[in-house]
Design an enzyme around this catalytic site. Structure first.
Site, PDB file in Angstrom:
ATOM      1  N   GLN A   4      48.599 -10.914 -19.150  1.00 31.92           N
ATOM      2  CA  GLN A   4      48.023 -10.477 -17.881  1.00 31.92           C
ATOM      3  C   GLN A   4      46.565 -10.905 -17.801  1.00 31.92           C
ATOM      4  O   GLN A   4      45.645 -10.182 -18.154  1.00 31.92           O
ATOM      5  CB  GLN A   4      48.173  -8.944 -17.739  1.00 31.92           C
ATOM      6  CG  GLN A   4      47.726  -8.373 -16.396  1.00 31.92           C
ATOM      7  CD  GLN A   4      48.685  -8.660 -15.269  1.00 31.92           C
ATOM      8  OE1 GLN A   4      49.523  -9.555 -15.364  1.00 31.92           O
ATOM      9  NE2 GLN A   4      48.590  -7.906 -14.197  1.00 31.92           N
TER      10      GLN A   4
ATOM     11  N   HIS B  66      52.218  -9.054 -19.192  1.00 29.37           N
ATOM     12  CA  HIS B  66      52.917 -10.292 -18.834  1.00 29.37           C
ATOM     13  C   HIS B  66      52.480 -10.582 -17.405  1.00 29.37           C
ATOM     14  O   HIS B  66      52.667  -9.745 -16.515  1.00 29.37           O
ATOM     15  CB  HIS B  66      54.439 -10.111 -18.925  1.00 29.37           C
ATOM     16  CG  HIS B  66      55.204 -11.388 -18.790  1.00 29.37           C
ATOM     17  ND1 HIS B  66      56.577 -11.451 -18.973  1.00 29.37           N
ATOM     18  CD2 HIS B  66      54.816 -12.658 -18.496  1.00 29.37           C
ATOM     19  CE1 HIS B  66      56.986 -12.689 -18.790  1.00 29.37           C
ATOM     20  NE2 HIS B  66      55.928 -13.435 -18.499  1.00 29.37           N
ATOM     21  N   LEU B  67      51.889 -11.737 -17.155  1.00 25.03           N
ATOM     22  CA  LEU B  67      51.212 -12.037 -15.903  1.00 25.03           C
ATOM     23  C   LEU B  67      52.085 -11.728 -14.681  1.00 25.03           C
ATOM     24  O   LEU B  67      53.193 -12.252 -14.546  1.00 25.03           O
ATOM     25  CB  LEU B  67      50.794 -13.507 -15.883  1.00 25.03           C
ATOM     26  CG  LEU B  67      50.020 -13.973 -14.649  1.00 25.03           C
ATOM     27  CD1 LEU B  67      48.752 -13.156 -14.443  1.00 25.03           C
ATOM     28  CD2 LEU B  67      49.704 -15.457 -14.753  1.00 25.03           C
ATOM     29  N   HIS B  68      51.555 -10.889 -13.783  1.00 22.74           N
ATOM     30  CA  HIS B  68      52.297 -10.528 -12.575  1.00 22.74           C
ATOM     31  C   HIS B  68      51.366  -9.946 -11.522  1.00 22.74           C
ATOM     32  O   HIS B  68      50.311  -9.413 -11.813  1.00 22.74           O
ATOM     33  CB  HIS B  68      53.405  -9.511 -12.897  1.00 22.74           C
ATOM     34  CG  HIS B  68      52.899  -8.169 -13.341  1.00 22.74           C
ATOM     35  ND1 HIS B  68      52.341  -7.956 -14.587  1.00 22.74           N
ATOM     36  CD2 HIS B  68      52.852  -6.974 -12.706  1.00 22.74           C
ATOM     37  CE1 HIS B  68      51.991  -6.689 -14.717  1.00 22.74           C
ATOM     38  NE2 HIS B  68      52.273  -6.061 -13.574  1.00 22.74           N
ATOM     39  N   PHE B  69      51.791 -10.089 -10.278  1.00 22.80           N
ATOM     40  CA  PHE B  69      51.170  -9.445  -9.136  1.00 22.80           C
ATOM     41  C   PHE B  69      52.212  -8.508  -8.519  1.00 22.80           C
ATOM     42  O   PHE B  69      53.416  -8.685  -8.709  1.00 22.80           O
ATOM     43  CB  PHE B  69      50.752 -10.469  -8.070  1.00 22.80           C
ATOM     44  CG  PHE B  69      49.690 -11.432  -8.529  1.00 22.80           C
ATOM     45  CD1 PHE B  69      48.359 -11.254  -8.176  1.00 22.80           C
ATOM     46  CD2 PHE B  69      50.024 -12.531  -9.312  1.00 22.80           C
ATOM     47  CE1 PHE B  69      47.381 -12.146  -8.599  1.00 22.80           C
ATOM     48  CE2 PHE B  69      49.054 -13.436  -9.743  1.00 22.80           C
ATOM     49  CZ  PHE B  69      47.728 -13.227  -9.383  1.00 22.80           C
TER      50      PHE B  69
END
Length: 430
Positions: free
Chosen positions: A197, A234-237
Site C-alpha cells: 500500500q 496490498h495496493l488498493h483504492f
C-alpha cells in the site's frame, strides 16, 4: 519506539481469515493465485485518456458507471456475496452548518478479536502470508480496467471476456463485501504484482482515470495509507456512489500557489481537518503527477495520509493525519475510542460511518467536529508538512509564501472561494 493499535480489521472479502496460511497443491476456492488463475477471464474496459483535459469525456460503448460498475455490483448483490444489505442502512444529514452525514452500519461491527496494527511505519513490505487480494474469490471480481497511452488505440473499448494474464498483471475492480455505501468497490492496480500500500504515479493516475470515466460527481475514490487506517497492505483504492455532497467538498479554501502545469493548490478553511486541495492542470496526468509527487513525499517522510478524488476527477484532497499515532500513545479520550470509528478517508470527508445505534441517534455536529479535529495535524505541523510537499513538487517555499499572502489579502477584502458542484444534483442522480 514501536507504535501499535488494536482494532478489528474490516472484512473486504469472503475469503479473508484471521490466520492466513500458505496452502500447497491448490486452494480449491477459485482465487487469483497461480493455483487457480489458469483459464480465468473477466470483462476488460480499456480507455485512452492520459492526456485529456480535466472533464473531457470520450464516447463509450457502455455507460461505465451505471452499466459496468453499478450493474456488475448489483449482480453480485443478487448473488448474495455481501455480508449484509447496505441499502437497508439508515443515513441522515446531521443538523448544523457543515452538513456532516451519519450512517448507521451495524453490519461492519464485528464481534471478533482485535488485531494489532503497526501505525508508525507508512511504508511496509508486502507480506504474502497475510490476507491480500490474490486470495479473493474470482466471483468477487467485476472487471479489468486499463488506460492506455498507445497512439494506435482507438478510444474506449469493452471486451466481454479477456483472460487474466499472470505475466502482464491486470488492474481489477472488485466488490467490498462489507460495503459502506451503494456500489462500494475496490480498485486494485496490477493485482498480481503484489504491490504494498504505497502511492506511485501510475496507480494514482489509474484511480483518477476511473473517476473521469465514471463522469459523475457522486462517485468518489479514496485512498488510505498505512497509519491512516488502511488495514490491508496490498495496493488498493476504494470507491462508492452516494448522491449527496460531502462536507469537505463544500468547504471554502484559499489558493496557495499554482504549478507550471497549471495545477492550483489551495488549503482548506474552516474545516476540522487541515488539508490541501489540488485542481486543474493542462491534463489529467498533470494533476495526477502533482498529487502523486506530494503523496510520495509524505510516504518517504513517514506521514500517514488520506486522499479523496472528487468531482469526476477534477478535485483531489490530500489529508495528512495523526489519529492512529495519538491513539497508540494514549492521547485519544475513551469517549471517542468507544465509538470504534476509524477516521479514514470517508470519515475525514464528512461521511461518518457509525456502528452503534446510540452513536447514530446522538450524532451531532459538535461530536463529528471533535473527532475530526483529533485527526488533523496541528497548524504548526501542517505548515512544516506543506513546506516538504512544495519542495517535493519543485516549488519555492518563499514564492509560495508570497502567493499565499496575496491570496490572504484578497480574502480579507471579501473574496473567498466556495465550491459549487459542476453537475446539478438532478442531472447526476442515477
Amino acid at each position: 519506539m514501536l507504535l501499535k493499535i488494536k482494532r478489528v480489521p474490516t472484512v473486504v472479502s469472503n475469503y479473508q481469515k484471521d490466520d492466513e496460511t500458505v496452502e500447497e497443491g491448490g486452494c480449491g476456492r477459485n482465487c487469483l493465485s497461480k493455483c487457480c488463475i489458469d483459464g480465468a477471464t473477466l470483462p476488460l474496459y480499456s480507455c485512452k485518456n492520459l492526456n485529456k483535459s480535466i472533464g473531457e469525456k470520450s464516447e463509450s460503448p457502455v455507460k461505465f458507471l451505471e452499466s459496468l460498475v453499478l450493474g456488475e455490483w448489483e449482480d453480485r448483490f443478487q448473488r448474495g456475496l455481501f455480508r449484509y444489505d447496505v441499502t437497508a442502512c439508515v443515513t441522515k444529514v446531521i443538523p448544523g452548518k457543515y452538513g456532516f452525514i451519519a450512517q448507521l452500519n451495524e453490519g461492519r461491527h464485528l464481534k471478533k478479536r482485535p488485531t494489532e496494527f503497526r501505525v508508525d511505519k507508512v511504508l511496509q513490505p508486502f507480506d504474502g502470508n497475510k490476507f491480500n487480494f490474490t486470495k479473493v474469490g474470482q466471483e468477487e471480481l467485476l472487471f479489468q480496467f486499463e488506460a492506455s497511452n498507445d497512439d494506435n488505440d482507438s478510444g474506449i473499448q469493452l471486451f466481454p471476456s479477456i483472460p487474466l494474464d499472470a505475466d502482464n498483471s491486470p488492474s481489477v475492480v472488485a466488490i467490498n463485501v462489507s460495503p459502506i455505501e451503494y456500489g462500494h468497490v475496490l480498485l486494485i492496480p496490477r493485482v498480481l504484482d503484489c504491490l504494498p500500500q504505497r502511492i506511485d504515479q501510475k496507480s494514482l493516475l489509474l484511480a483518477l482515470q476511473m473517476a473521469t470515466e465514471a463522469a459523475n460527481p457522486y462517485f468518489r475514490l479514496g485512498y488510505n495509507s498505512l497509519g491512516a487506517f488502511a488495514t490491508i497492505n496490498h495496493l488498493h483504492f476504494q470507491a462508492y456512489y452516494m448522491a449527496m455532497q460531502f462536507p469537505i467538498e463544500k468547504a471554502s479554501s484559499l489558493k496557495i500557489t499554482s504549478t507550471n502545469d497549471g495545477v492550483k493548490i489551495s488549503k482548506l478553511l474552516n474545516y476540522p481537518v487541515r488539508g490541501l486541495l489540488f485542481e486543474g492542470g493542462n491534463s489529467i496526468k498533470d494533476l495526477s503527477d502533482t498529487v502523486s509527487d506530494a503523496s510520495v513525499c509524505l510516504q518517504n517522510n513517514n506521514i500517514p495520509f488520506n486522499i479523496l478524488i472528487s468531482d469526476s476527477g477534477r478535485q483531489i484532497f490530500l489529508l495528512p493525519q495523526c489519529y492512529a499515532e495519538k491513539q497508540a500513545l494514549g492521547e485519544v479520550c475513551s469517549e471517542l475510542l468507544d465509538t470504534q470509528v476509524n477516521p479514514a478517508v470517508w470519515e475525514m470527508s464528512g461521511h461518518m460511518v457509525l456502528k452503534r445505534k446510540d452513536d447514530y441517534e446522538e450524532a451531532s455536529e459538535e461530536k463529528a467536529w471533535r473527532l475530526l479535529a483529533e485527526v488533523s495535524l496541528s497548524e504548526e505541523r501542517f505548515k512544516e508538512v506543506n513546506t516538504m510537499i512544495f519542495e517535493a513538487i519543485g516549488l519555492s517555499s518563499h514564492e509560495v509564501a508570497e502567493e499565499e499572502e496575496e491570496e490572504q489579502s484578497s480574502m480579507n477584502n471579501g473574496f473567498i472561494r466556495v465550491h459549487c458542484p459542476s453537475v446539478k444534483e438532478e442531472e447526476a442522480c442515477i
